[in-house]
Design a protein around this motif. Structure first.
Motif, PDB file in Angstrom:
ATOM      1  N   ILE A 279       0.830  -1.208   0.000  1.00 23.92           N
ATOM      2  CA  ILE A 279       0.000   0.000   0.000  1.00 23.92           C
ATOM      3  C   ILE A 279       0.864   1.258   0.000  1.00 23.92           C
ATOM      4  CG2 ILE A 279      -1.820   1.260   1.218  1.00 23.92           C
ATOM      5  CD1 ILE A 279      -2.365  -1.460   2.721  1.00 23.92           C
ATOM      6  N   ILE A 280       0.575   2.172  -0.954  1.00 18.56           N
ATOM      7  CA  ILE A 280       1.167   3.497  -0.971  1.00 18.56           C
ATOM      8  C   ILE A 280       0.028   4.510  -0.876  1.00 18.56           C
ATOM      9  CG2 ILE A 280       2.496   5.202  -2.275  1.00 18.56           C
ATOM     10  CD1 ILE A 280       3.985   2.950  -3.621  1.00 18.56           C
ATOM     11  N   ALA A 281      -0.074   5.207   0.239  1.00 16.99           N
ATOM     12  CA  ALA A 281      -1.105   6.236   0.417  1.00 16.99           C
ATOM     13  C   ALA A 281      -0.490   7.591   0.099  1.00 16.99           C
ATOM     14  CB  ALA A 281      -1.649   6.208   1.841  1.00 16.99           C
ATOM     15  N   LEU A 282      -1.057   8.290  -0.882  1.00 21.93           N
ATOM     16  CA  LEU A 282      -0.583   9.606  -1.287  1.00 21.93           C
ATOM     17  C   LEU A 282      -1.432  10.677  -0.618  1.00 21.93           C
ATOM     18  CD1 LEU A 282       0.024   9.100  -5.118  1.00 21.93           C
ATOM     19  CD2 LEU A 282       1.643   8.798  -3.221  1.00 21.93           C
ATOM     20  N   VAL A 283      -0.764  11.664  -0.031  1.00 19.81           N
ATOM     21  CA  VAL A 283      -1.449  12.741   0.684  1.00 19.81           C
ATOM     22  C   VAL A 283      -1.437  14.001  -0.166  1.00 19.81           C
ATOM     23  CG1 VAL A 283      -1.494  14.141   2.772  1.00 19.81           C
ATOM     24  CG2 VAL A 283      -0.828  11.733   2.899  1.00 19.81           C
ATOM     25  N   ASN A 284      -2.603  14.584  -0.351  1.00 17.53           N
ATOM     26  CA  ASN A 284      -2.793  15.754  -1.200  1.00 17.53           C
ATOM     27  C   ASN A 284      -2.362  17.014  -0.444  1.00 17.53           C
ATOM     28  OD1 ASN A 284      -3.694  17.528  -3.174  1.00 17.53           O
ATOM     29  ND2 ASN A 284      -5.842  17.380  -2.554  1.00 17.53           N
ATOM     30  N   SER A 285      -1.040  17.211  -0.365  1.00 20.31           N
ATOM     31  CA  SER A 285      -0.505  18.341   0.402  1.00 20.31           C
ATOM     32  C   SER A 285       0.844  18.763  -0.167  1.00 20.31           C
ATOM     33  CB  SER A 285      -0.344  17.949   1.870  1.00 20.31           C
ATOM     34  OG  SER A 285       0.316  18.960   2.601  1.00 20.31           O
ATOM     35  N   THR A 286       1.185  20.039   0.067  1.00 17.57           N
ATOM     36  CA  THR A 286       2.498  20.547  -0.332  1.00 17.57           C
ATOM     37  C   THR A 286       3.507  20.458   0.798  1.00 17.57           C
ATOM     38  OG1 THR A 286       1.896  22.804   0.322  1.00 17.57           O
ATOM     39  CG2 THR A 286       1.471  22.161  -1.974  1.00 17.57           C
TER      40      THR A 286
END
Length: 414
Positions: A279-286
């Motif tokens: 699992i690779i969880a991508l976080v929508n943040s800078t």
């Protein structure tokens, strides 16, 4: 005591070898048994409790070398046939709980952590053991429970209300491959196109690194569109708390850039019924940050200048069980005792160097023993001066790490 420890490891290895030739279909259905546990304790205590079990329609994990583990990990889950006590499945892992036990907070507080493990659904009654291991590679706690596949309290997941997903890459043989799922965190429903684009970009970055590049055909990759009510992730240090799919947050263990989630049951609920194991969880943040746990998950912020190398670095942890190769000059994190050999294949204390990068020494003039790794400036060594597991600036995994990753890939598919 040390000799006794290695004798136990040798016995375990022999048991694994005896079960290596078993056929998957002799013991298991083509279904997944998901088991939710609660790990709790303090710096000096550990408790393991079973919370819930689920069955899902398909099995996407290994179908060979079922009783073997490629690396030891900080814990293991073992499935035994109830009648014969033969080991029919084993896997290893590492956890945030065990990391937290090294933190000052654990000296005066007891906390609990969710942990979720997947095993193939047995055809007959089995005994399942979960064990946790301390930094001396000794079993520090364990729980054994019996599972009957006919148990009516094993809930069903993954048939209805499956989270929508996009196939980013199909393996040449989807029955004999490594299943990788990207999971959206902090993306609202209207931002899912951005998530799929981010996942595709991240995948292409991962497969630009060796040995993933040369083994790309063995990976099946999907992007699972788990929607959040708000964009981004929580930032406790700034007093910002958000309602997101995984409830992730920075400041884990009071470390500013450490981005994790304690909601692993939610994570696996979103993934139920999709083809996944890693699992690779991508976080929508800078904001910069991430975290990864061997055979658990990795979580990384994707919209900053270091996002691409950070995801690759964290996948080194979560997929291959590689250790961090950097050290803190002004602080020593006491995870690796200097009189015990680490199980990770890319660092050593020189206590027992066998099976690591000894084959590279003499063949590659750059290979050797570079002091400073595993967060310690002294007494722990890495194979090369720099590596993707050491700095964000290094463009590649070092040959020792590439070799270790290749061994993991071969374990699963060859």
């Amino acid at each position: 005591m040390k000799n006794k420890h290695y004798i136990l490891l040798a016995v375990a290895a022999m048991m694994s070898m005896s079960a290596a030739a078993q056929r998957f279909e002799d013991y298991f259905q083509d279904k997944t048994l998901r088991i939710d546990y609660i790990f709790s304790g303090t710096a000096t205590t550990q408790h393991i409790a079973l919370e819930q079990m689920y069955v899902e329609p398909r099995w996407f994990g290994k179908r060979q070398r079922l009783a073997e583990v490629p690396v030891e990990g900080n814990g293991q889950i073992t499935v035994r046939d109830h009648k014969t006590q033969r080991v029919i499945y084993r896997n290893s892992f590492s956890t945030l709980f065990q990391e937290w036990q090294e933190e000052p907070e654990a000296q005066h507080l007891e906390k609990s952590f969710e942990n979720v493990y997947l095993v193939p659904m047995p055809k007959d009654t089995v005994d399942i053991t979960v064990d946790l291991r301390n930094n001396r590679r000794q079993i520090s706690s364990h729980l054994t429970h019996t599972v009957a596949p006919s148990d009516i309290l094993i809930a069903h997941l993954g048939k209805k209300h499956v989270t929508p997903y996009v196939v980013l890459q199909q393996a040449q043989d989807t029955t004999h491959c490594i299943h990788l799922a990207y999971l959206a965190e902090g993306y609202r429903t209207e931002e899912m196109k951005t998530f799929v684009d981010d996942a595709r970009m991240s995948m292409e970055t991962l497969f630009s690194y060796e040995p993933f590049k040369s083994n790309r055909q063995f990976f099946n990759v999907v992007a699972v569109e788990s929607p959040s009510q708000e964009s981004g992730a929580s930032e406790p240090g700034k007093g910002i708390w958000k309602n997101t799919a995984l409830h992730s947050h920075w400041d884990t263990n009071y470390s500013e850039r450490y981005l994790t989630t304690g909601h692993l049951k939610d994570m696996h609920d979103w993934l139920a019924g999709t083809p996944y194991e890693h699992i690779i969880a991508l976080v929508n943040s800078t904001r910069y940050g991430g975290g990864g746990f061997y055979n658990g998950y990795l979580l990384a912020s994707i919209h900053n200048q270091y996002a691409k190398p950070v995801v690759v670095h964290e996948f080194g942890h979560s997929f291959a069980g590689l250790a961090d190769e950097y050290a803190y000059d002004d602080e020593t994190v006491d995870i690796y005792p200097l009189d015990v050999e680490p199980w990770e294949k890319n660092i050593t204390t020189k206590v027992d160097f066998r099976g690591k990068w000894e084959n590279l020494i003499g063949k590659d003039k750059k290979a050797g023993f570079y002091e400073g790794a595993g967060y310690k400036p002294k007494g722990v060594y890495r194979a090369y001066y720099d590596c993707r597991m050491r700095t964000n600036q290094n463009p590649d995994f070092c040959p020792a790490c590439r070799q270790a990753i290749q061994q993991l890939i071969d374990f699963y598919v060859k």
